[in-house]
Write a protein that holds these residues in place. Structure first.
Motif, mmCIF file in Angstrom:
data_model
loop_
_atom_site.group_PDB
_atom_site.id
_atom_site.type_symbol
_atom_site.label_atom_id
_atom_site.label_comp_id
_atom_site.label_asym_id
_atom_site.label_seq_id
_atom_site.Cartn_x
_atom_site.Cartn_y
_atom_site.Cartn_z
ATOM 1 N N GLU A 1 11.398 47.505 37.002
ATOM 2 C CA GLU A 1 10.728 47.842 36.041
ATOM 3 C C GLU A 1 9.467 48.805 35.873
ATOM 4 O O GLU A 1 9.163 49.646 35.070
ATOM 5 C CB GLU A 1 10.754 46.874 34.897
ATOM 6 N N VAL A 2 8.915 48.592 37.082
ATOM 7 C CA VAL A 2 7.408 49.180 37.280
ATOM 8 C C VAL A 2 7.262 50.033 38.508
ATOM 9 O O VAL A 2 6.154 50.840 38.583
ATOM 10 C CB VAL A 2 6.206 48.019 37.489
ATOM 11 N N LEU A 3 8.504 49.854 39.520
ATOM 12 C CA LEU A 3 8.185 50.835 40.489
ATOM 13 C C LEU A 3 8.986 51.837 40.803
ATOM 14 O O LEU A 3 10.427 51.636 40.416
ATOM 15 C CB LEU A 3 8.126 50.142 41.635
#
Length: 299
Positions: A294-296
Motif C-alpha cells: 500500500e505504501v511502495l
C-alpha cells in the motif's frame, strides 16, 4: 432652438439614482479594462511577465525555500557556507548488519505514548539522541533547528497550563466537528497529563532564518522540511534508546511557548515531544499499519 438647463435635468433632479449608477459604471469600466499579468507555463516553473519587460521566475514549491530572498547587498555572490575542498567518502561504514530487518523491527515497535512513567532518565541519553537528530541533512547545510529540552518541573507545569488552556478552546470552538470526531478512537482531549508526568519535554523550533557574522540575515532554505527530517531521526534515536515519545503540535501555543522559553523571533515552534518510559499501566490504540504493497510503488 431647444434650451437645456442642467440643474433641471433628470440627472440632477434624481441624483439619488444617477450618482450610484455613474459610480457603478465607473467601477465596472475599471474592472473590465484591467489586464491581469500573463503567465507562461512550463513543466518545472511558472514565469510571470512583469511590467517594463522585467521577468521574475517563480520556482516550483517556492514557499518552502524560506521567508525572504535578499539579493540587495554586496555580499550576494559570497556563499553563507564556508567553501572548503571536498573530501573522499566511501559510503556507510557503521551499520547494524547487512539486513535492514533489525532496524525495521526497532521502529515497528515504536508507538505514540500518552501514559508515561516518572522513572528518571539519564540526561546524557537525551543529549546523545538530540546530537543524533542534528546529523540530519538540511537545505544548503543551514542546520535550521533548535532543540529545547525541559526537565524542570515548574517549567513543565507552565507549559502544560499554556497548552491545556489553548486546547480547551481548540476542542470546543476552533477544531471542526470532523477533526474532533476523527480523534475519538485515540481518546484524546484537552487534558495533557503527560506534559508534567514525562521526565522530559523536547520542544523543537525551526529557525526561519539565521544571522551571519556581518549582522545580516542568512537564508534558511527548506527550514520546515529540514527540521521535520531531524525530528524523524530524533524519534528513531529515542526508540533505539528504549524511550517512548509522542509527537504533538500544540495548536495556537507557539508564541506563548516561545515567550516562556525566551526564544528569539526567528524561531518558530514546530513540534513538542514528551519523552520517557511508558507507564506500567500504559494502554495504546490497537492500530495496524499499512502493508508494504500500500505504501511502495516499484517502477
Amino acid at each position: 432652438m431647444i434650451s437645456w438647463n442642467f440643474y433641471e435635468s433628470w440627472v440632477v433632479q434624481n441624483w439619488q439614482y444617477s450618482v450610484p449608477t455613474l459610480a457603478f459604471a465607473l467601477v465596472l469600466w475599471k474592472v473590465l479594462s484591467y489586464q491581469a499579468p500573463q503567465f507562461e507555463e512550463c513543466d518545472e516553473e511558472v514565469t510571470k511577465v512583469a511590467p517594463q519587460n522585467q521577468t521574475k521566475k517563480k520556482l516550483s514549491e517556492e514557499e518552502y525555500i524560506g521567508e525572504f530572498q535578499d539579493d540587495s547587498y554586496d555580499e550576494v555572490d559570497t556563499p553563507a557556507l564556508e567553501e572548503k575542498p571536498h573530501i573522499p567518502f566511501y559510503g556507510a561504514t557503521v551499520i547494524l548488519d547487512s539486513d535492514p530487518t533489525k532496524f525495521y523491527e526497532i521502529m515497528n515497535d515504536r508507538r505514540s505514548v500518552r501514559m508515561f512513567s516518572d522513572r528518571p532518565i539519564d540526561y546524557e541519553i537525551i543529549e546523545k539522541c538530540v546530537q543524533t537528530a542534528a546529523t540530519s541533512p538540511s537545505g544548503a547545510h543551514t542546520e535550521p533547528w533548535t532543540f529545547c529540552v525541559v526537565q524542570d518541573a515548574l517549567l513543565k507545569a507552565q507549559i502544560r497550563d499554556i497548552i491545556e488552556s489553548e486546547e480547551l478552546e481548540n476542542y470546543e470552538r476552533r477544531m471542526s466537528r470532523r477533526w474532533v470526531t476523527d480523534l475519538k478512537p485515540l481518546k484524546t482531549n484537552f487534558v495533557k497529563e503527560y506534559l508534567t508526568t514525562a521526565p522530559y519535554l523536547i520542544l523543537i523550533f525551526k529557525q526561519t532564518y539565521g544571522m551571519m557574522e556581518n549582522g545580516r540575515k542568512k537564508q534558511h532554505y527548506y527550514n520546515e522540511i529540514s527540521v521535520s527530517i531531524a525530528t524523524g531521526i530524533l524519534l528513531c534515536a529515542l526508540q533505539a534508546a528504549g524511550l517512548s515519545s509522542l509527537v504533538t503540535t500544540p495548536l495556537n501555543c507557539g508564541p506563548a511557548l516561545s515567550n516562556l522559553l525566551k526564544r528569539p523571533k526567528n524561531e518558530k515552534l514546530l513540534v513538542l515531544l514528551p519523552v520517557g518510559y511508558a507507564a506500567d499501566d500504559c494502554t495504546i490504540p490497537d492500530l495496524t499499519r499499512k502493508s508494504i504493497d500500500e505504501v511502495l510503488v516499484k517502477y
